[in-house]
Design a protein around this motif. Structure first.
Motif, PDB file in Angstrom:
ATOM      1  N   SER A 310      67.252  59.946  37.235  1.00 61.80           N
ATOM      2  CA  SER A 310      67.222  58.978  38.334  1.00 61.80           C
ATOM      3  C   SER A 310      66.005  58.068  38.237  1.00 61.80           C
ATOM      4  O   SER A 310      66.089  56.866  38.521  1.00 61.80           O
ATOM      5  N   ALA A 311      64.860  58.621  37.834  1.00 59.36           N
ATOM      6  CA  ALA A 311      63.665  57.792  37.644  1.00 59.36           C
ATOM      7  C   ALA A 311      63.906  56.771  36.542  1.00 59.36           C
ATOM      8  O   ALA A 311      63.457  55.618  36.640  1.00 59.36           O
ATOM      9  N   ARG A 312      64.599  57.177  35.509  1.00 50.55           N
ATOM     10  CA  ARG A 312      64.921  56.259  34.403  1.00 50.55           C
ATOM     11  C   ARG A 312      65.854  55.149  34.870  1.00 50.55           C
ATOM     12  O   ARG A 312      65.653  53.970  34.539  1.00 50.55           O
ATOM     13  N   PRO A 372      56.246  55.607  46.755  1.00 54.26           N
ATOM     14  CA  PRO A 372      56.117  57.022  47.128  1.00 54.26           C
ATOM     15  C   PRO A 372      56.335  57.931  45.923  1.00 54.26           C
ATOM     16  O   PRO A 372      57.220  57.693  45.104  1.00 54.26           O
ATOM     17  N   GLU A 373      55.516  58.925  45.834  1.00 59.43           N
ATOM     18  CA  GLU A 373      55.582  59.818  44.680  1.00 59.43           C
ATOM     19  C   GLU A 373      56.910  60.557  44.636  1.00 59.43           C
ATOM     20  O   GLU A 373      57.391  61.073  45.655  1.00 59.43           O
ATOM     21  N   GLU A 374      57.498  60.584  43.459  1.00 56.23           N
ATOM     22  CA  GLU A 374      58.764  61.274  43.271  1.00 56.23           C
ATOM     23  C   GLU A 374      58.525  62.562  42.500  1.00 56.23           C
ATOM     24  O   GLU A 374      57.733  62.601  41.560  1.00 56.23           O
ATOM     25  N   LYS A 375      59.229  63.603  42.882  1.00 56.87           N
ATOM     26  CA  LYS A 375      59.141  64.849  42.144  1.00 56.87           C
ATOM     27  C   LYS A 375      60.072  64.772  40.944  1.00 56.87           C
ATOM     28  O   LYS A 375      61.283  64.607  41.097  1.00 56.87           O
ATOM     29  N   ILE A 376      59.503  64.834  39.760  1.00 54.77           N
ATOM     30  CA  ILE A 376      60.281  64.782  38.522  1.00 54.77           C
ATOM     31  C   ILE A 376      60.306  66.177  37.915  1.00 54.77           C
ATOM     32  O   ILE A 376      59.272  66.698  37.499  1.00 54.77           O
ATOM     33  N   ASP A 377      61.464  66.753  37.900  1.00 59.72           N
ATOM     34  CA  ASP A 377      61.604  68.088  37.330  1.00 59.72           C
ATOM     35  C   ASP A 377      61.489  68.026  35.806  1.00 59.72           C
ATOM     36  O   ASP A 377      61.883  67.033  35.179  1.00 59.72           O
TER      37      ASP A 377
END
Length: 404
Positions: A310-312, A372-377
């Motif tokens: 999703s970040a990509r 906002p900081e995203e949690k990237i697993d």
């Protein structure tokens, strides 16, 4: 600048006895030399003035401009694009629309038959088709958008059925994930950079005919086309759009975007072919700048997490929204990529069948501050097989023809 020194020409001057030469009475040129020396002194002073005043001013201006540019870059870097879906235009926006029963062909891509607040001026007699009134409404949103606000309509199309889809269905997801997805194929089929099956080609042809029908209904034509570099998407886009009565597709020249691909890693079906091989098969397709010859993103030992995907896809949207001024955009991609795009723009979950397509109206607004900081697993490795995936039940192989 060094002044050019030259002897002054003799000239007349008035005395009590009338005009006389500026040379001395004895024919010497002492007076002229004095005049030249005086002029040299004046010119030297002017040169020194230019050096001591103009150059510092230029340096100051240069530093000032550089500072302003730096400040602008700093402001831009401390802002981000916030995405949201604009509901009310398509059935897939509505919570009571069942994705499993949704038919994008029969429902005119899901377009809701409704009245817009812009119809009064644009369609006073009520004789324009729904798609024309929809396009007018969207373009009015674009015109009236405030600074830093952008609207686009994304036509999100999933590729047709590929050989990997058939293999996963046959072996089951568990055996597929722990073993078969890591292989290049079996004794009857190969799924490295999976190609379309005959059914998948038929699904792309269905999309082609669906577009033909909506063109008759005045659907707004995509102004930009983007496609994943994986073969099943390259082929789906070609079958879907080639030959349609739309602008900018003769020949069809979509732009291949690396970030638009499926979840990366482990599964060989998601490892793309080389740039040279793609160019040979699709010579009219365009590569985005910096597209590498070999696949440098696919990893044989780990698989991208959903949050990393999703970040990509957010980066992909940032790229498109900041560099592409067009409003109507087509993206031919994958189930995972489309799932992430819908998540990023705040759309409800809406799983697409192979070959299906939905439009989505997206608003992007530039917001000051840090994202906002995203949690990237972290990436994952292949799960351990609980049973032998190569047992007797799988000896039949996948009942599809081998793709040459």
């Amino acid at each position: 600048m060094i002044p050019l020194i030259r002897r002054a020409r003799p000239h007349a001057r008035w005395t009590d006895d009338g005009p006389r030469s500026s040379f001395g009475d004895d024919g010497s040129d002492e007076e002229v030399d004095g005049h030249v020396a005086y002029e040299d002194s004046r010119r030297s002073c002017r040169s020194i003035f230019r050096i001591t005043i103009v150059i510092p001013v230029l340096i100051f201006v240069t530093v000032l401009v550089a500072g302003l540019i730096s400040m602008a870059e700093s402001v831009f870097s401390s802002s981000y694009l916030k995405y949201s879906t604009v509901p009310g235009f398509f059935l897939q926006d509505e919570l009571d629309t069942d994705p499993n029963a949704f038919d994008y062909v029969a429902s005119n891509f899901g377009l809701i038959n409704r009245i817009y607040d812009t119809d009064g001026e644009f369609d006073p007699h009520g004789d324009k088709p729904q798609w024309e009134r929809f396009e007018n409404k969207i373009r009015s949103l674009v015109r009236e958008a405030g600074k830093g606000v952008h609207y686009k309509v994304l036509f999100l199309g999933r590729h047709g059925e590929g050989y990997h889809n058939v293999a996963e269905s046959f072996y089951g997801t568990e055996a597929w994930d722990c073993y078969w997805s890591l292989q290049d194929g079996n004794e009857t089929s190969t799924w490295v950079d999976a190609h379309l099956t005959e059914k998948g080609i038929g699904q792309a042809e269905t999309a082609h005919h669906a577009w033909e029908k909506q063109i008759e209904n005045k659907v707004p034509a995509p102004e930009s086309y983007y496609v994943s570099p994986l073969n099943r998407c390259l082929a789906t886009a070609s079958v879907t759009f080639s030959g349609l009565d739309l602008p900018n597709i003769d020949p069809f020249q979509p732009t291949i975007k690396e970030l638009l691909r499926e979840t990366m890693g482990l599964h060989t079906c998601d490892r793309r072919s080389s740039k040279s091989a793609i160019a040979e098969e699709y010579p009219h397709y365009k590569f985005e700048p910096g597209f590498s010859e070999d696949d440098v993103l696919w990893d044989a030992k780990s698989r991208e997490s959903d949050s990393a995907r999703s970040a990509r896809l957010r980066k992909l949207l940032d790229d498109i929204f900041t560099t592409d001024g067009n409003v109507f955009v087509s993206l031919t991609a994958h189930s995972g990529a489309i799932t992430s795009i819908l998540e990023v723009v705040g759309h409800r979950k809406f799983q697409l069948a192979t070959g299906a397509m939905i439009p989505v109206v997206v608003k992007a607004e530039r917001v000051s501050g840090e994202r906002p900081e995203e949690k990237i697993d972290p990436p994952t490795t292949a799960p351990k097989c609980e049973v032998d995936p190569t047992g007797a039940s799988t000896a039949r192989g996948v009942a599809v023809s081998t793709k040459a």
